[in-house]
Scaffold this active site. Structure first.
Site, PDB file in Angstrom:
ATOM      1  N   HIS A 102       1.411  -0.821   0.058  1.00 23.26           N
ATOM      2  CA  HIS A 102       0.150   0.018  -0.023  1.00 23.26           C
ATOM      3  C   HIS A 102       1.156   1.204   0.124  1.00 23.26           C
ATOM      4  O   HIS A 102       2.029   1.252   0.993  1.00 23.26           O
ATOM      5  CB  HIS A 102      -0.710  -0.313   1.567  1.00 23.26           C
ATOM      6  CG  HIS A 102      -2.102  -1.164   1.879  1.00 23.26           C
ATOM      7  ND1 HIS A 102      -1.428  -2.165   2.256  1.00 23.26           N
ATOM      8  CD2 HIS A 102      -3.436  -0.741   1.456  1.00 23.26           C
ATOM      9  CE1 HIS A 102      -2.228  -3.440   2.134  1.00 23.26           C
ATOM     10  NE2 HIS A 102      -3.787  -2.170   1.802  1.00 23.26           N
ATOM     11  N   ASP A 105       2.393   2.210   3.203  1.00 21.68           N
ATOM     12  CA  ASP A 105       2.983   0.953   4.227  1.00 21.68           C
ATOM     13  C   ASP A 105       4.931   1.217   3.253  1.00 21.68           C
ATOM     14  O   ASP A 105       5.545   1.151   3.841  1.00 21.68           O
ATOM     15  CB  ASP A 105       3.515  -0.150   3.091  1.00 21.68           C
ATOM     16  CG  ASP A 105       1.604  -0.967   3.198  1.00 21.68           C
ATOM     17  OD1 ASP A 105       0.700  -0.283   4.354  1.00 21.68           O
ATOM     18  OD2 ASP A 105       1.477  -2.015   2.692  1.00 21.68           O
TER      19      ASP A 105
HETATM   20  C1  XLS Z   1      -8.097  -6.971   3.834  1.00 29.00           C
HETATM   21  C2  XLS Z   1      -7.609  -7.101   2.415  1.00 29.00           C
HETATM   22  C3  XLS Z   1      -6.148  -6.276   1.528  1.00 29.00           C
HETATM   23  C4  XLS Z   1      -5.451  -6.350   0.813  1.00 29.00           C
HETATM   24  C5  XLS Z   1      -4.997  -4.823  -0.035  1.00 29.00           C
HETATM   25  O1  XLS Z   1      -8.454  -7.411   4.729  1.00 29.00           O
HETATM   26  O2  XLS Z   1      -7.458  -8.102   2.645  1.00 29.00           O
HETATM   27  O3  XLS Z   1      -4.508  -6.349   2.474  1.00 29.00           O
HETATM   28  O4  XLS Z   1      -4.934  -7.156  -0.081  1.00 29.00           O
HETATM   29  O5  XLS Z   1      -5.595  -3.387   0.592  1.00 29.00           O
END
Ligand code: XLS
Ligand code: CA
Ligand code: CA
Length: 437
Positions: A102, A105
């Protein structure tokens, strides 16, 4: 340069199925050919930046437990730079070809939007250099549209257009960052796009807002020449009580209704499929049969807990069922298997990250080997083919070609009478499946 994983000297070796070394692969042998492709090319493993490097182990009952030396720097940007170095050290030592992130991150969100964008650009530049140095690539990028309080009531589906605009501006930069890093895909996970109560929610309007947002993303990608695949990741609940991207079928219906189908595929996560009351293989099949299985978040939930536990997969049979679907569609194309998974709160050492990923990679490698064998032997496929054989016969052909009508079928039933019944042989098929392990 300082190492963050000094216990691991070299790349994790392959030692074969007899090894009892938890720091070696028993099944994952990247160069081994399975059918027409190497294991590495079939599985396209990816590490999730958020769980592996940024998760802290905090839960509603207690504080952070994870020991993550790279997150201890003095300034947020210093921490981000240390994290990036730790990440590339980890990818190389583990031997994975891809990672996912993200925007928030990779680079910290700070006081103003402009400064946050500058941070992201600076981190992207550094990540680009490390990608060039190591050959490790970006499977997908995405934007965190759920963490900051401004997104409490959603991003694109927020009742306040100002928040919609903020989310749009953020995604603009996240797509550009993904493109700059040669990302193969860009993911939209629904974050807080959903609702808690219909007393304060206009669901139709929120659906329309979400569709507008996706159209703008498609237009922007076209404008800048981003040729990665757009993926939507379904999830039924959490954080909101009812998420709009509930499951694969719901998302495909939504895309069809708003003229978006051509621009998106799906990123199916195992834990989200089971939260929706499906099996992992159900949602994979639903996506694949519509030509929309783009990528996979490889994790698993806990059957005793009703939330998104994001655990590492350790069941080769589950992985084989998934890989059968992937093999049948000829691979994941630009997609991959991203470990959207985290160690349990009590597994707080950096080395636990290696144990976790190695077992997840081995589970899928073992699953791939079984799936290829099952496919080559063809017993399960043959059973299904024969089960539907009557649709190649005269009545079946007329039904499927559109020639038959209720009246013509009534005539044929008057003539033929009761159909003969056939067992579905579920237990026999389960026993055949089990024989591959
Ligand atoms: C949350 C999601 C998230 C997505 C990316 O439950 O899995 O991590 O994969 O935003
Ligand atoms: Ca996910
Ligand atoms: Ca999840």
């Amino acid at each position: 340069m300082k190492e963050f994983f000094p216990e691991i000297q070299d790349r994790i070796p392959y030692e074969g199925a007899d090894s009892k070394n938890p720091l070696a692969f028993k099944y994952y042998e990247p160069n081994r050919m399975v059918g027409q492709k190497s294991m590495e090319d079939h599985l396209r493993f990816s590490v999730a930046y958020w769980h592996t490097f940024k998760a802290t182990g905090v839960d509603p009952f207690g504080a952070a437990t994870f020991d993550r030396p790279w997150n201890r720097g003095t300034t947020p940007m210093e921490q981000a730079e240390n994290t990036l170095r730790a990440a590339f050290e980890f990818f190389q030592k583990l031997g994975v070809p891809y990672y996912c992130f993200h925007d928030r991150d990779l680079a910290p969100e700070v006081e103003t939007f402009a400064e946050s964008c500058k941070n992201l650009e600076s981190m992207v530049e550094k990540a680009k250099q490390l990608q060039e140095d190591t050959g490790i690539k970006l499977l997908w990028g995405t934007a965190n549209l759920f963490g900051h309080p401004r997104y409490s009531h959603g991003a694109a589906t927020n009742p306040d257009a100002h928040v919609f605009a903020y989310a749009a501006a953020q995604v603009k930069h996240a797509i550009a960052a993904t493109m700059e890093l040669g990302g193969a895909n860009y993911v939209f996970w629904g974050g807080r796009e959903g609702y808690e109560t219909l007393f304060n929610t206009d669901m139709k309007r929120e659906h329309e807002q979400l569709a507008r947002f996706f159209h703008m993303a498609v237009d922007y990608a076209k404008q800048i020449g981003f040729d990665g695949q757009f993926l939507i990741e379904p999830k039924p609940k959490e954080p909101t009580k009812h998420q709009y991207d509930f499951d694969a079928a719901t998302v495909l219906g939504f895309l069809g209704a708003y003229d978006l189908l051509d621009h998106f595929k799906l990123n199916i996560e195992a834990n989200h499929a089971t939260l929706a009351g499906h099996s992992f293989e159900h949602d994979l099949t639903l996506a694949s049969m519509n030509g929309k299985l783009g990528s996979i978040d490889a994790n698993v939930g806990d059957t005793l807990l009703g939330w998104d536990t994001d655990q590492f997969p350790t069941d080769p049979a589950m992985c084989a069922k998934a890989m059968l679907i992937v093999l049948a569609q000829g691979g994941l194309g630009k997609g991959g298997l991203n470990f959207d998974a985290k160690p349990r709160r009590g597994s707080f050492d950096p080395i636990d990250l290696f144990y976790a990923h190695i077992s997840g990679m081995d589970a899928f490698a073992r699953g791939l080997l079984a799936a290829q064998q099952i496919m080559d032997d063809g017993l399960l496929d043959k059973f299904i083919e024969e089960r539907y054989a009557s649709y190649s016969g005269s009545i079946g052909k007329q039904i499927m070609s559109g020639e038959a009508t209720f009246e013509s079928l009534e005539g044929s039933i008057m003539e033929k009478g009761e159909p003969s019944l056939e067992s579905g042989r579920q237990e026999m098929l389960e026993s055949i499946f089990m024989s591959y392990f």
